[in-house]
Scaffold this motif. Structure first.
Motif, PDB file in Angstrom:
ATOM      1  N   UNK A 148      38.651  38.308  24.362  1.00 41.75           N
ATOM      2  CA  UNK A 148      39.153  39.861  24.918  1.00 41.75           C
ATOM      3  C   UNK A 148      40.711  40.354  23.800  1.00 41.75           C
ATOM      4  N   UNK A 149      41.346  40.554  23.195  1.00 45.73           N
ATOM      5  CA  UNK A 149      42.484  41.286  22.615  1.00 45.73           C
ATOM      6  C   UNK A 149      42.546  42.243  22.310  1.00 45.73           C
ATOM      7  N   UNK A 150      44.070  41.983  23.407  1.00 44.96           N
ATOM      8  CA  UNK A 150      44.350  43.666  24.140  1.00 44.96           C
ATOM      9  C   UNK A 150      44.756  43.694  25.827  1.00 44.96           C
ATOM     10  N   UNK A 151      44.189  42.430  25.995  1.00 44.20           N
ATOM     11  CA  UNK A 151      45.157  42.409  27.656  1.00 44.20           C
ATOM     12  C   UNK A 151      46.427  42.563  27.961  1.00 44.20           C
ATOM     13  N   UNK A 152      46.996  43.003  29.053  1.00 42.33           N
ATOM     14  CA  UNK A 152      48.106  42.671  28.518  1.00 42.33           C
ATOM     15  C   UNK A 152      48.830  42.538  29.980  1.00 42.33           C
ATOM     16  N   UNK A 153      48.239  42.517  31.509  1.00 41.79           N
ATOM     17  CA  UNK A 153      48.101  41.718  32.730  1.00 41.79           C
ATOM     18  C   UNK A 153      47.620  40.708  33.046  1.00 41.79           C
ATOM     19  N   UNK A 154      48.025  39.627  33.594  1.00 41.86           N
ATOM     20  CA  UNK A 154      46.943  38.435  34.613  1.00 41.86           C
ATOM     21  C   UNK A 154      46.708  38.785  35.631  1.00 41.86           C
ATOM     22  N   UNK A 155      45.863  38.987  35.805  1.00 45.87           N
ATOM     23  CA  UNK A 155      46.226  38.631  37.568  1.00 45.87           C
ATOM     24  C   UNK A 155      45.344  37.356  37.517  1.00 45.87           C
ATOM     25  N   UNK A 156      45.729  36.460  38.659  1.00 48.87           N
ATOM     26  CA  UNK A 156      45.148  35.115  39.614  1.00 48.87           C
ATOM     27  C   UNK A 156      44.777  36.259  41.380  1.00 48.87           C
ATOM     28  N   UNK A 157      43.417  36.468  41.896  1.00 43.14           N
ATOM     29  CA  UNK A 157      43.394  36.362  43.415  1.00 43.14           C
ATOM     30  C   UNK A 157      42.432  35.295  43.519  1.00 43.14           C
ATOM     31  N   UNK A 158      43.117  34.833  44.855  1.00 41.13           N
ATOM     32  CA  UNK A 158      42.128  34.279  46.019  1.00 41.13           C
ATOM     33  C   UNK A 158      42.080  34.457  47.158  1.00 41.13           C
ATOM     34  N   UNK A 159      42.896  35.837  47.969  1.00 38.83           N
ATOM     35  CA  UNK A 159      42.493  37.130  48.699  1.00 38.83           C
ATOM     36  C   UNK A 159      42.570  38.249  48.506  1.00 38.83           C
ATOM     37  N   UNK A 160      41.917  38.968  48.467  1.00 40.05           N
ATOM     38  CA  UNK A 160      42.306  40.512  49.090  1.00 40.05           C
ATOM     39  C   UNK A 160      44.338  40.998  48.320  1.00 40.05           C
ATOM     40  N   UNK A 161      44.603  40.569  49.499  1.00 37.01           N
ATOM     41  CA  UNK A 161      46.109  40.865  49.138  1.00 37.01           C
ATOM     42  C   UNK A 161      47.009  40.928  47.584  1.00 37.01           C
ATOM     43  N   UNK A 162      46.351  39.753  47.286  1.00 35.52           N
ATOM     44  CA  UNK A 162      46.601  39.470  46.111  1.00 35.52           C
ATOM     45  C   UNK A 162      46.726  39.865  45.081  1.00 35.52           C
ATOM     46  N   UNK A 163      45.390  40.892  44.780  1.00 33.66           N
ATOM     47  CA  UNK A 163      44.530  41.826  43.841  1.00 33.66           C
ATOM     48  C   UNK A 163      44.959  43.119  44.823  1.00 33.66           C
ATOM     49  N   UNK A 164      45.618  43.244  45.850  1.00 34.63           N
ATOM     50  CA  UNK A 164      46.072  44.910  46.170  1.00 34.63           C
ATOM     51  C   UNK A 164      45.778  45.306  45.527  1.00 34.63           C
ATOM     52  N   UNK A 165      46.129  46.970  45.091  1.00 31.59           N
ATOM     53  CA  UNK A 165      46.471  48.371  44.660  1.00 31.59           C
ATOM     54  C   UNK A 165      48.047  48.104  44.374  1.00 31.59           C
ATOM     55  N   UNK A 166      48.891  47.480  45.383  1.00 29.71           N
ATOM     56  CA  UNK A 166      50.505  47.885  45.368  1.00 29.71           C
ATOM     57  C   UNK A 166      50.574  46.284  44.901  1.00 29.71           C
ATOM     58  N   UNK A 167      50.055  45.784  44.839  1.00 30.67           N
ATOM     59  CA  UNK A 167      50.674  44.088  44.080  1.00 30.67           C
ATOM     60  C   UNK A 167      49.978  44.080  42.931  1.00 30.67           C
ATOM     61  N   UNK A 168      49.124  44.387  42.403  1.00 31.12           N
ATOM     62  CA  UNK A 168      48.716  45.089  40.907  1.00 31.12           C
ATOM     63  C   UNK A 168      49.670  46.017  40.371  1.00 31.12           C
ATOM     64  N   UNK A 169      50.086  46.934  40.709  1.00 32.08           N
ATOM     65  CA  UNK A 169      50.624  47.776  40.541  1.00 32.08           C
ATOM     66  C   UNK A 169      52.048  47.347  40.171  1.00 32.08           C
TER      67      UNK A 169
END
Length: 149
Positions: A121-142
């Motif tokens: 998948x060429x063109x990904x800017x940011x990688x996010x690792x999530x083990x619970x929903x707080x790590x993928x919350x909107x503000x965290x990803x922002x």
């Protein structure tokens, strides 16, 4: 193919190209039942999140998060849009979702299979690792997506 021997279904990359061209907001991938192939599980199209009638970004993101299982692993791509005072920005984020309560075997297979999908998948800017929903919350990803605008 990844180091785990897991391959990609033929639809993985074309779906990503649709997301890059703004026809999809997100894609969730999972392992096939036989654990040999990464396949599409769901897209924003399944939620009726077509780009010409998108709800507010936060609402679209909440629908995306609701599609992630609480007890199993997934990969996901999300076209994350944000405004930090300098105008609208967009970053394509690659998520590795591996909740703490997921089975250990699933976590191991997903972890060892990630690189095959990520490289395709060429063109990904940011990688996010999530083990619970707080790590993928909107503000965290922002915060992660807006770094190095």
């Amino acid at each position: 193919m990844s180091r785990s021997g897991v391959g990609l279904s033929a639809e993985c990359v074309p779906l990503f190209e649709q997301l890059k061209s703004r026809k999809l907001k997100y894609i969730i991938y999972r392992l096939s039942d036989d654990k040999k192939t990464i396949i599409k599980e769901k897209t924003s199209e399944d939620d009726d999140l077509h780009t010409n009638a998108l709800p507010k970004e936060e609402e679209a993101y909440e629908k995306f998060l609701a599609a992630l299982p609480e007890l199993d692993c997934r990969y996901a791509i999300y076209d994350f849009e944000f405004d930090v005072g300098e105008g609208k920005r967009s970053k394509i984020c690659f998520f590795t979702w591996s909740p703490d309560d997921a089975p250990v075997k699933a976590k191991m297979i997903y972890s060892s299979s990630k690189d095959g999908l990520r490289r395709a998948l060429a063109g990904v800017h940011t990688e996010i690792q999530g083990t619970d929903f707080s790590e993928v919350a909107y503000e965290t990803v922002l915060e992660k997506a807006s770094r190095g605008r």
